[in-house]
Design an enzyme around this catalytic site. Structure first.
Site, short mmCIF file in Angstrom:
data_model
loop_
_atom_site.label_atom_id
_atom_site.label_comp_id
_atom_site.label_asym_id
_atom_site.label_seq_id
_atom_site.Cartn_x
_atom_site.Cartn_y
_atom_site.Cartn_z
N ARG A 327 28.31 33.67 47.58
CA ARG A 327 28.70 34.34 48.84
C ARG A 327 28.34 35.83 48.86
NH1 ARG A 327 33.06 30.67 48.06
NH2 ARG A 327 33.07 29.07 49.68
N LYS A 349 17.31 42.62 56.70
CA LYS A 349 17.01 41.33 57.29
C LYS A 349 16.44 40.41 56.21
CE LYS A 349 15.93 42.11 62.16
NZ LYS A 349 14.85 41.99 63.17
N GLU A 391 1.79 47.51 60.66
CA GLU A 391 3.20 47.91 60.76
C GLU A 391 3.34 49.43 60.70
OE1 GLU A 391 5.74 46.13 61.44
OE2 GLU A 391 5.33 44.06 60.88
N LYS A 432 12.55 53.70 60.35
CA LYS A 432 13.29 52.45 60.38
C LYS A 432 14.75 52.66 59.97
CE LYS A 432 13.28 47.59 59.30
NZ LYS A 432 12.51 46.43 58.80
N GLU A 442 20.85 44.39 65.10
CA GLU A 442 19.92 44.13 66.20
C GLU A 442 20.66 43.70 67.47
OE1 GLU A 442 15.90 41.58 67.05
OE2 GLU A 442 16.19 42.30 65.02
N ARG A 446 17.49 48.15 67.78
CA ARG A 446 16.68 47.65 66.66
C ARG A 446 15.62 46.66 67.12
NH1 ARG A 446 18.79 45.78 60.62
NH2 ARG A 446 16.73 45.25 59.82
N ASN A 450 10.47 45.17 66.89
CA ASN A 450 9.69 43.95 67.08
C ASN A 450 8.53 44.13 68.06
OD1 ASN A 450 11.07 42.03 65.38
ND2 ASN A 450 12.80 42.23 66.77
N HIS A 453 5.70 41.73 67.99
CA HIS A 453 6.08 40.56 67.19
C HIS A 453 6.33 39.31 68.03
CE1 HIS A 453 6.34 43.60 64.15
NE2 HIS A 453 6.76 42.77 63.25
N HIS A 457 4.49 36.51 66.20
CA HIS A 457 5.19 35.37 65.60
C HIS A 457 4.75 34.06 66.23
CE1 HIS A 457 8.83 37.85 63.94
NE2 HIS A 457 7.74 37.97 63.21
N HIS A 472 0.60 37.80 58.61
CA HIS A 472 1.58 38.40 59.51
C HIS A 472 1.06 39.69 60.16
CE1 HIS A 472 5.42 39.72 61.11
NE2 HIS A 472 5.30 40.87 60.46
#
Length: 574
Positions: A327, A349, A391, A432, A442, A446, A450, A453, A457, A472
């Protein structure tokens, strides 16, 4: 007033803490000509040191309810300088702070005396061509409203430079990132106030550091520099860990696995390693289960560490395993690709892919430390470096037009491994980190990260995450170009900005068109269906990150599907 004696530096004390102690109640006062970067550097310097930032010109304008140009025109320069002296004296009494002064402030003897009494003066000295390139972006400089601004600037330099040279310190305001100049100012101040503090040799530059100041004691540092992998054992021991599980891919394990393991073991940590196949396909349920079981077999407990050694795939996979194991186990990011160093290793993330879309299974789980050893980028292929650079450029396109302009000038230095590489990584991490602190999960801002993206994606999904066809960063590059062209189509930004973005990415060797994806990407409906699985979709409505211009991105919810389809149809026709 004699400056107070600087207390002796404490062992292991960060440079920021040394400078704050050394300053006491004094302020750092930046002086220099217009265009030297006093306001921009000052604001970032204040952020690094946790001090207030004030711009004397802005304070004067606020008090007078007039612009500097209007004050000059109505009252004359002599009256302005008297008021400027009073404002600076007041601000110095409110210190400590970082104070940016107007170009002529230091020329007045009484103002220099007040600065000497209550501050440390730093002259930001820039060459003529650098100054002119910067001041041409604004036409509000009253002293440059002449037929030959360059001759006027040269005359100002001849008169003012001998006076500026009387400042406590001189730092070159070079044509590099503002963050690099901030670092230069800090190191110069540190050497002036703490000459006995331990420093690295000139052959090994001081690593750059970016702090991510999350609340509830979850803040962490990003350290950026060459050779940092050898320090991972000391860093892990300082975090109180007794064991570490290294997660890496087969390629990176052959390059750096033994070195990282040796560093950890030399620091007294019990150590084990789990390797996965390289590539996006490893972000799967099957590999997640295998990594988690491997960490358990190495008896990694909550007080221990998971070390993510590799690129973005390894960081996402290892981070998700760390978030789930018992956990929640602490983890360290040791990114070895440009893409991971500037983006995926920062912000917490983590996740894996589903057959239905990318990164749809995961958790927010912040690292305890990020060690970005920029020497590892020397072993990347040209294609991987280009992919990571997409990026880097993205951060300028989101909200920092000056950084994008810097990239246009310095991108080749990033690829070549010069000082520009560390500067770029630090600038991206700092950008960032600021967004993550304001919007960790997000819920709003935030999502700007993207940019490009939503398209990218979808392209990755349609190519089956096959790195032979598309990686990517290449998907992001096409996505960035598409986002700006779509913005121009909607009348949100000028076509020249869209062209400038595509031209720069192409110059860096990146694709910018759908037709450049090997094997094709299907029809508009296939692309739209892939986009419908994007994480930003709300109630089935498409959300895009679009732009009003370079450095002016925004969240655009509920974009009309028909508009997107028509745009994609035209793009596919080329």
């Amino acid at each position: 007033m004699t400056a107070p004696e600087t207390p002796a530096p404490l062992p292991g004390e960060p440079i920021e803490a040394r400078l704050r102690r050394g300053l006491g109640a004094r302020s750092i006062v930046l002086v220099g000509l217009m265009g030297a970067g006093k306001s921009t550097v000052g604001r970032r310097l204040a952020s690094r040191l946790g001090l207030m930032f004030k711009d004397a010109d802005h304070e004067i304008e606020a008090a007078a309810k007039l612009t500097i140009a209007d004050i000059f025109a109505i009252y004359g320069e002599a009256s302005f300088r008297e008021g400027e002296e009073r404002v600076i004296a007041r601000l110095l009494r409110e210190g400590p702070m970082v104070l940016a002064t107007g170009g002529g402030a230091f020329m007045r003897e009484a103002t220099r005396a007040r600065i000497a009494e209550g501050g440390m003066s730093v002259w930001l000295k820039a060459d003529l061509d650098v100054l002119m390139r910067r001041v041409r972006k604004r036409n509000t400089r009253p002293l440059l409203q002449t037929e030959d601004p360059e001759a006027t600037m040269r005359a100002l330099m001849e008169v003012r430079h001998p006076v500026y040279a009387g400042a406590d310190l001189t730092v070159l305001s070079r044509d590099v990132s503002h963050d690099r100049v901030v670092q230069d100012v800090m190191e110069a101040l540190d050497l002036h106030m703490n000459p006995s503090a331990p420093r690295r040799s000139p052959a090994m530059p001081q690593p750059l550091r970016v702090n991510v100041p999350l609340n509830q004691g979850r803040d962490y540092d990003i350290r950026i520099g060459r050779g940092l992998l050898d320090e991972i054992g000391i860093e892990a021991r300082d975090l109180g860990a007794r064991a570490a599980g290294i997660v890496t891919d087969e390629t990176v394990a052959g390059l750096y696995g033994e070195r990282v393991q040796a560093s950890l073991e030399a620091a007294g940590l019990r150590c084990g390693m789990i390797t996965v196949p390289p590539g996006e396909a490893s972000k799967s349920y099957a590999e997640f289960a295998r990594v988690s079981d491997g960490l358990l077999s190495h008896k990694i407990e909550r007080g221990d560490l998971v070390v993510a050694l590799g690129g973005g795939v390894v960081g996402d996979l290892a981070g998700f395993a760390a978030a789930s194991l018992r956990r929640g186990v602490r983890f360290v990011q040791a990114p070895t690709t440009l893409l991971a160093q500037v983006d995926s290793s920062v912000g917490g993330k983590t996740g894996i892919n589903s057959p239905l879309g990318k990164n749809l299974i995961g958790a927010f789980h912040q690292p305890r430390l990020v060690l970005a050893d920029t020497a590892t980028l020397d072993t990347l292929s040209e294609r991987e470096m280009r992919a990571g650079y997409a990026e880097v450029a993205k951060y300028g396109l989101i909200g920092d037009a000056e950084f994008f302009e810097w990239c246009e000038t310095n991108w080749s230095g990033i690829f070549a491994g010069g000082p520009e590489r560390d500067e770029a990584v630090a600038a991206c991490c700092r950008a960032k980190a600021g967004v993550v602190v304001r919007d960790e999960r997000e819920d709003g801002e935030r999502a700007l990260l993207n940019l490009g993206h939503t398209f990218g994606h979808a392209l990755e999904r349609l190519t089956g995450y096959d790195s032979a066809r598309l990686v990517h960063g290449e998907g992001v590059a096409i996505g960035l170009a598409l986002a700006f062209r779509f913005s121009a189509r909607l009348g949100l930004c000028g076509g020249q900005d869209a062209g400038r973005v595509a031209n720069h990415l192409a110059l860096a060797g990146l694709p910018t068109r759908l037709q450049q994806v090997p094997g094709g990407v299907g029809d508009p409906d296939a692309l739209l269906d892939a986009m419908a699985q994007d994480k930003k979709v709300r109630d089935g409505r498409l959300t895009f990150i679009l732009a009003h211009g370079i450095g002016q991105s925004f969240i655009a919810p509920d974009i009309d599907r028909a508009e997107v389809r028509a745009f994609l149809e035209d793009e596919l026709r080329g």
